[in-house]
Design a protein around this motif. Sequence first.
Motif, PDB file in Angstrom:
ATOM      1  N   PHE A 105      -5.311  -0.228  16.184  1.00  0.00           N
ATOM      2  CA  PHE A 105      -5.429   1.150  15.709  1.00  0.00           C
ATOM      3  C   PHE A 105      -6.654   1.820  16.319  1.00  0.00           C
ATOM      4  O   PHE A 105      -7.753   1.257  16.314  1.00  0.00           O
ATOM      5  N   ARG A 106      -6.454   3.029  16.839  1.00  0.00           N
ATOM      6  CA  ARG A 106      -7.544   3.802  17.439  1.00  0.00           C
ATOM      7  C   ARG A 106      -7.760   5.095  16.661  1.00  0.00           C
ATOM      8  O   ARG A 106      -6.808   5.751  16.255  1.00  0.00           O
ATOM      9  N   LEU A 107      -9.020   5.452  16.504  1.00  0.00           N
ATOM     10  CA  LEU A 107      -9.407   6.723  15.913  1.00  0.00           C
ATOM     11  C   LEU A 107     -10.429   7.338  16.849  1.00  0.00           C
ATOM     12  O   LEU A 107     -11.468   6.717  17.121  1.00  0.00           O
ATOM     13  N   ASN A 108     -10.128   8.512  17.352  1.00  0.00           N
ATOM     14  CA  ASN A 108     -11.000   9.172  18.336  1.00  0.00           C
ATOM     15  C   ASN A 108     -11.323   8.254  19.510  1.00  0.00           C
ATOM     16  O   ASN A 108     -12.453   8.226  19.996  1.00  0.00           O
ATOM     17  N   GLY A 109     -10.358   7.484  19.925  1.00  0.00           N
ATOM     18  CA  GLY A 109     -10.527   6.597  21.065  1.00  0.00           C
ATOM     19  C   GLY A 109     -11.162   5.260  20.758  1.00  0.00           C
ATOM     20  O   GLY A 109     -11.212   4.378  21.606  1.00  0.00           O
ATOM     21  N   ASN A 110     -11.651   5.081  19.531  1.00  0.00           N
ATOM     22  CA  ASN A 110     -12.311   3.827  19.149  1.00  0.00           C
ATOM     23  C   ASN A 110     -11.349   2.927  18.380  1.00  0.00           C
ATOM     24  O   ASN A 110     -10.615   3.391  17.507  1.00  0.00           O
ATOM     25  N   LEU A 111     -11.382   1.648  18.711  1.00  0.00           N
ATOM     26  CA  LEU A 111     -10.594   0.680  17.953  1.00  0.00           C
ATOM     27  C   LEU A 111     -11.219   0.505  16.571  1.00  0.00           C
ATOM     28  O   LEU A 111     -12.438   0.350  16.455  1.00  0.00           O
ATOM     29  N   ILE A 112     -10.398   0.540  15.544  1.00  0.00           N
ATOM     30  CA  ILE A 112     -10.874   0.431  14.164  1.00  0.00           C
ATOM     31  C   ILE A 112     -10.323  -0.850  13.543  1.00  0.00           C
ATOM     32  O   ILE A 112      -9.113  -1.061  13.502  1.00  0.00           O
ATOM     33  N   HIS A 113     -11.228  -1.686  13.051  1.00  0.00           N
ATOM     34  CA  HIS A 113     -10.826  -2.908  12.337  1.00  0.00           C
ATOM     35  C   HIS A 113     -10.415  -2.546  10.915  1.00  0.00           C
ATOM     36  O   HIS A 113     -11.021  -1.682  10.284  1.00  0.00           O
ATOM     37  N   PRO A 114      -9.405  -3.201  10.377  1.00  0.00           N
ATOM     38  CA  PRO A 114      -9.032  -2.960   8.981  1.00  0.00           C
ATOM     39  C   PRO A 114     -10.131  -3.468   8.044  1.00  0.00           C
ATOM     40  O   PRO A 114     -10.819  -4.432   8.351  1.00  0.00           O
ATOM     41  N   ASN A 115     -10.293  -2.785   6.920  1.00  0.00           N
ATOM     42  CA  ASN A 115     -11.281  -3.251   5.950  1.00  0.00           C
ATOM     43  C   ASN A 115     -10.773  -4.519   5.262  1.00  0.00           C
ATOM     44  O   ASN A 115      -9.639  -4.946   5.449  1.00  0.00           O
ATOM     45  N   SER A 125       0.834  -1.202   0.000  1.00  0.00           N
ATOM     46  CA  SER A 125       0.000   0.000   0.000  1.00  0.00           C
ATOM     47  C   SER A 125       0.870   1.254   0.000  1.00  0.00           C
ATOM     48  O   SER A 125       2.008   1.236   0.467  1.00  0.00           O
ATOM     49  N   ASN A 126       0.300   2.315  -0.528  1.00  0.00           N
ATOM     50  CA  ASN A 126       1.021   3.582  -0.445  1.00  0.00           C
ATOM     51  C   ASN A 126       0.782   4.200   0.932  1.00  0.00           C
ATOM     52  O   ASN A 126      -0.172   3.857   1.629  1.00  0.00           O
ATOM     53  N   LYS A 127       1.633   5.077   1.311  1.00  0.00           N
ATOM     54  CA  LYS A 127       1.609   5.649   2.664  1.00  0.00           C
ATOM     55  C   LYS A 127       0.357   6.495   2.921  1.00  0.00           C
ATOM     56  O   LYS A 127      -0.045   6.675   4.060  1.00  0.00           O
ATOM     57  N   GLU A 128      -0.280   6.983   1.888  1.00  0.00           N
ATOM     58  CA  GLU A 128      -1.444   7.848   2.047  1.00  0.00           C
ATOM     59  C   GLU A 128      -2.772   7.086   2.184  1.00  0.00           C
ATOM     60  O   GLU A 128      -3.787   7.669   2.518  1.00  0.00           O
ATOM     61  N   TRP A 129      -2.769   5.804   1.895  1.00  0.00           N
ATOM     62  CA  TRP A 129      -4.012   5.027   1.918  1.00  0.00           C
ATOM     63  C   TRP A 129      -4.573   4.988   3.335  1.00  0.00           C
ATOM     64  O   TRP A 129      -3.886   4.610   4.285  1.00  0.00           O
ATOM     65  N   TYR A 130      -5.834   5.367   3.481  1.00  0.00           N
ATOM     66  CA  TYR A 130      -6.471   5.458   4.794  1.00  0.00           C
ATOM     67  C   TYR A 130      -6.340   4.171   5.595  1.00  0.00           C
ATOM     68  O   TYR A 130      -6.004   4.188   6.776  1.00  0.00           O
ATOM     69  N   TRP A 131      -6.630   3.032   4.999  1.00  0.00           N
ATOM     70  CA  TRP A 131      -6.688   1.768   5.725  1.00  0.00           C
ATOM     71  C   TRP A 131      -5.321   1.267   6.167  1.00  0.00           C
ATOM     72  O   TRP A 131      -5.222   0.424   7.056  1.00  0.00           O
TER      73      TRP A 131
END
Length: 176
Positions: free
Chosen positions: A101-111, A54-60
């Motif tokens: 990985f956390r976003l705004n305190g929430n754990l985010i699962h990878p897509n 993946s490129n460094k800019e990819w959100y996931w």
Amino acid sequence: FGDYILYFAREKFGEYDYYWIIDDDLYLNIDIDIFISDYNSSDHDLIAMNFSKSNKEWYWRQTLELDYPNNVYAMLYCIARFSSRAIDFLKDKRSNFSPSFRLNGNLIHPNDECFSATLLANNGFKCANLFKNDKRFNPYFSLNDVVFYEELSIDLFEEKIIHPLCSKQRKKEKLN
């Protein structure tokens, strides 16, 4: 998550070595039997559109970057082939996965596109880019250039895999 569809297919139709997943906005203006036959000799566990690091800019990317620094992979789920062995591995990993990985305190699962590509590439599975050597995808396979149902009778779409395909009405709805 598209990988859940694979787990269901594997459970309901468990006798196959490989499973294809194809999105509903793809148009296969080809002989599907020949297409699948062309890939039958491949022993890759994953053959997917745009499979690569993946490129460094990819959100996931950030969802797995802590676990796989510099080894996060990407793919598109719109058309891909998975081995039964890969599906079984992914199901086990998804069932037991604990995101870091956390976003705004929430754990985010990878897509699905990040999870499947990264875990398979980093765990000894043989992976390849489907798009790379198959002329049936060019030049009408993209993420942005829509082909309309009304255009399918044009000769230049013969023997091509087209993405995305939609009606003019659906395109208007998406734009709005």
